[in-house]
Design a protein around this motif. Structure first.
Motif, PDB file in Angstrom:
ATOM      1  N   UNK A 116     -10.939  12.453  -6.032  1.00 52.24           N
ATOM      2  CA  UNK A 116     -12.199  12.654  -6.726  1.00 52.24           C
ATOM      3  C   UNK A 116     -12.921  11.337  -7.014  1.00 52.24           C
ATOM      4  N   UNK A 117     -12.162  10.284  -7.231  1.00 54.19           N
ATOM      5  CA  UNK A 117     -12.737   8.982  -7.561  1.00 54.19           C
ATOM      6  C   UNK A 117     -11.848   7.902  -6.953  1.00 54.19           C
ATOM      7  N   UNK A 132      -7.045   2.234  -6.332  1.00 54.14           N
ATOM      8  CA  UNK A 132      -6.715   3.275  -7.303  1.00 54.14           C
ATOM      9  C   UNK A 132      -7.590   4.493  -7.032  1.00 54.14           C
ATOM     10  N   UNK A 133      -7.009   5.644  -7.222  1.00 55.89           N
ATOM     11  CA  UNK A 133      -7.746   6.886  -6.997  1.00 55.89           C
ATOM     12  C   UNK A 133      -7.197   7.949  -7.930  1.00 55.89           C
ATOM     13  N   UNK A 134      -8.062   8.895  -8.267  1.00 58.67           N
ATOM     14  CA  UNK A 134      -7.609   9.967  -9.124  1.00 58.67           C
ATOM     15  C   UNK A 134      -8.169  11.300  -8.654  1.00 58.67           C
ATOM     16  N   UNK A 135      -7.553  12.343  -9.183  1.00 62.89           N
ATOM     17  CA  UNK A 135      -7.934  13.696  -8.800  1.00 62.89           C
ATOM     18  C   UNK A 135      -7.654  14.613  -9.988  1.00 62.89           C
ATOM     19  N   UNK A 136      -8.575  15.524 -10.208  1.00 63.75           N
ATOM     20  CA  UNK A 136      -8.374  16.550 -11.222  1.00 63.75           C
ATOM     21  C   UNK A 136      -7.297  17.510 -10.711  1.00 63.75           C
ATOM     22  N   UNK A 137      -6.349  17.817 -11.558  1.00 61.21           N
ATOM     23  CA  UNK A 137      -5.225  18.651 -11.162  1.00 61.21           C
ATOM     24  C   UNK A 137      -5.534  20.132 -11.339  1.00 61.21           C
ATOM     25  N   UNK A 138      -4.957  20.930 -10.459  1.00 64.02           N
ATOM     26  CA  UNK A 138      -4.933  22.383 -10.591  1.00 64.02           C
ATOM     27  C   UNK A 138      -3.464  22.744 -10.676  1.00 64.02           C
TER      28      UNK A 138
END
Length: 148
Positions: A116-117, A132-138
């Motif tokens: 996501x980012x 660095x990277x991030x993601x909203x979790x499901x």
């Protein structure tokens, strides 16, 4: 739920699947949706492969022969950082898809598509690069957390 771990890995190709398996196992145990786990594990593999290939430089006590992977699962987000001790960035990387005939350059683009980012920059202090990277979790509908 909040989980974090950090690995200090040798810059060898064999280290990439180790980091990937640890991430997948952590997410499976936490109950993260398998598709999200897969996306993040592919992105992590690309970031680790870049650290292995490009993260070297003059050896200062052996530190340039290693890289670090840190993963944070905190609430609804996962953030992953891959830090190397190489020469660092000389320019801002292009995150657009490479030309079809290009032999390199797909990894950062793939990370951008799967997360996501994404943030890529110089490591503060003695050089190197941080991806660095991030993601909203499901979450799984019925997570099987630590069934013994």
């Amino acid at each position: 739920m909040s989980i974090w771990w950090s690995l200090h890995l040798r810059r060898e190709a064999a280290s990439v699947p180790l980091a990937r398996r640890l991430l997948i196992g952590t997410m499976e145990t936490a109950g993260v949706d398998p598709e999200i786990s897969y996306d993040l594990s592919v992105a992590l593999s690309e970031a680790c492969a870049n650290a292995v290939e490009h993260g070297g430089g003059p050896t200062h006590g052996g530190s340039s022969e290693a890289y670090r992977v840190t993963a944070y699962l905190d609430g609804e987000k996962c953030r992953i950082e891959v830090t190397d001790s190489g020469p660092g960035l000389t320019r801002v990387p292009d995150l657009r898809p490479p030309r079809a005939e290009a032999e390199h350059g797909r990894g950062l683009c793939l990370i951008r598509e799967l997360a996501d980012h994404v943030q890529i920059g110089a490591k503060p202090g003695r050089g190197g690069t941080v991806v660095s990277f991030d993601k909203i979790l499901k979450w799984k509908k019925d997570p099987s957390l630590l069934t013994a």
